[in-house]
Write an enzyme that holds these catalytic residues in place. Structure first.
Site, PDB file in Angstrom:
ATOM      1  N   GLU A 127      45.171  39.286  42.853  1.00 25.61           N
ATOM      2  CA  GLU A 127      45.637  39.379  41.006  1.00 25.61           C
ATOM      3  C   GLU A 127      47.240  38.961  41.220  1.00 25.61           C
ATOM      4  OE1 GLU A 127      44.178  42.619  39.260  1.00 25.61           O
ATOM      5  OE2 GLU A 127      42.050  42.051  39.412  1.00 25.61           O
ATOM      6  N   LYS A 179      36.144  43.241  29.790  1.00 26.53           N
ATOM      7  CA  LYS A 179      35.832  42.426  30.056  1.00 26.53           C
ATOM      8  C   LYS A 179      35.136  41.278  29.467  1.00 26.53           C
ATOM      9  CE  LYS A 179      37.203  44.031  34.584  1.00 26.53           C
ATOM     10  NZ  LYS A 179      36.881  44.576  36.006  1.00 26.53           N
TER      11      LYS A 179
END
EC number: 4.2.1.11
Length: 440
Positions: free
Chosen positions: A210, A351
């Protein structure tokens, strides 16, 4: 405005693994593309991401079946449909699959089409995507918008990095900013001070999935102290009330085995100075101690995804921080209702690929907001250059966004999209941490 064609094809995500892209064509010769992300540490309650299992083609990771399902099954049902009938079309997708976990057609197939329909709807309505989401999908006509507070992942561990840190994400949260652009400025300055600190201590500055640094560090205390040092070096105050805060994603389901929690990676290399095996009660005390020692404002998934009682007890003992459920809920209304009944958390991570469609994602967001549960729009560790979640965060008024560090273009793309929206909306885009962190 009618849909005249739909084409799905295989692309690569930020880890170089196959994922789904969907191109939707409108009758005015315009088109949109939607790209689907993928997670590394996934919750057991997530909708099914359909992959082929062909060892001779991308080593089991191909998404040919999901693509075939879009092109051969979904596409014929959407041709000549009005793209502005979003909820009707999304419901059609859900019914075509017909399973609770999207296992027939694949959540990655449904989500790609669902996002494409939303994007195309914004074009048909002649509105920016965030405005279309807010007005046409959320039915909110307030002229003001809220900028999401960024939870920036500066040190990666767990399943997102090849280092000895068990905790998946160590984040900074600039609650002292007065605008989103200033929050990014603060984050960037701290990120580069952290880079200098790592180099001066002869530690690696390689990056995790990330975009955060992935150094070899002794334990969680050392890591948090390093972040506090970086904040100070950038001339900011590490503080829960008036400065830059810290946030964690523990991803504790990855650390849970046979009724106990373990720091697996660090203990296997004998580098930790911490206890490495914990009962649920000891685990609660451990995180409560960290909260008391450091300016931590938010902890995500600090318990195994079915340990509802521990979540509730931890929140009761720590009411002045944000306790976030990700794997606990998997963006699923049924589990969010259970969490509210348990008083398990005061925030939920959102999400879209965990549930598989945008309409169901919006249902969860609306229900959370109605019940005073904070909503955090989130990327996945396997991302693409698609910036949909940036518009989603602003359109639904989520108040917070997790989209990685300040490196790697698939992460930066989301931040840059919000900066672009800030330029469009100017003083109508409000950065107001006190609205979303009322419990401080």
């Amino acid at each position: 405005m009618k849909i005249i064609n739909l084409l799905a094809y295989q692309i690569l995500d930020s880890r170089g693994q196959p994922t789904v892209a969907v191109k939707l064509f409108l009758e005015n010769d315009q088109s949109v593309i939607a790209m689907v992300p993928s997670g590394a540490s996934t919750g057991a309650k997530e909708a099914l991401e359909l992959r082929d299992g062909d060892v001779n083609y991308f080593f089991n990771k191909s998404v040919k079946l999901a693509i075939q399902n879009i092109n051969n099954i979904i596409r014929p049902h959407l041709i000549n449909k009005n793209v502005l009938n979003f909820f009707e079309l999304d419901n059609l997708l859900i019914n075509l699959d017909g399973t609770e976990n999207k296992s027939k057609l694949g959540a990655n197939a449904l989500l790609g089409v669902s996002i494409a329909i939303v994007k195309a709807g914004a074009i048909a309505a002649s509105k920016p995507l965030y405005q279309y989401i807010k007005e046409d999908l959320m039915h909110n006509y307030d002229v003001n918008y809220y900028a999401p507070i960024p939870l920036m992942n500066f040190i990666n561990g767990g399943a997102h990095a090849d280092n000895d840190l068990d905790i998946q994400e160590f984040m900074i949260v600039p609650l002292n900013a007065i605008s989103f652009s200033q929050a990014i400025q603060i984050g960037s300055e701290i990120f580069h001070q952290l880079d200098k600190l790592l180099k001066s201590n002869h530690l690696s500055t390689t990056k995790g999935d990330e975009g955060g640094f992935a150094p070899m560090l002794k334990n969680n205390y050392v890591t948090l102290e390093l972040l506090v040092h970086a904040i100070k070096k950038a001339h900011y105050l590490p503080s829960k009330t008036q400065g830059v805060c810290l946030a964690l994603d523990v991803a504790a389901s990855e650390l849970y085995e046979n009724g106990k929690y373990f720091f697996k990676k660090s203990s296997s290399h004998n580098i930790t100075l911490e206890q490495t095996s914990f009962s649920s009660d000891e685990w609660i005390k451990y995180w409560s101690k960290l909260v008391s020692m450091f300016p931590i404002i938010s902890i995500e998934d600090c318990f195994e995804e079915n340990d509802w009682n521990s979540f509730a007890l931890f929140l009761k003992n720590n009411p002045h921080i944000q306790v976030v459920g990700d794997d606990l809920y998997c963006t699923n209304l049924k589990y969010l209702q259970k969490g509210i009944d348990f008083k398990a958390t005061n925030a939920i991570l959102i999400k879209p690929n965990q549930i598989g469609t945008i309409s169901e994602t919006l249902d969860v967001i609306k229900f959370a907001q109605k019940n005073n549960i904070n909503t955090i729009i989130s990327h996945r560790s396997g991302e693409t250059e698609d910036t949909f979640i940036a518009d989603l965060a602003i359109g639904v008024g989520a108040g917070q966004i997790k989209t990685g560090s300040l490196s790697r273009s698939e992460r930066i793309a989301k931040y840059n999209r919000i900066l672009e929206i800030e330029q469009e909306l100017k003083d109508k885009l409000i950065y107001e941490p006190s609205k979303f962190f009322k419990f401080r």
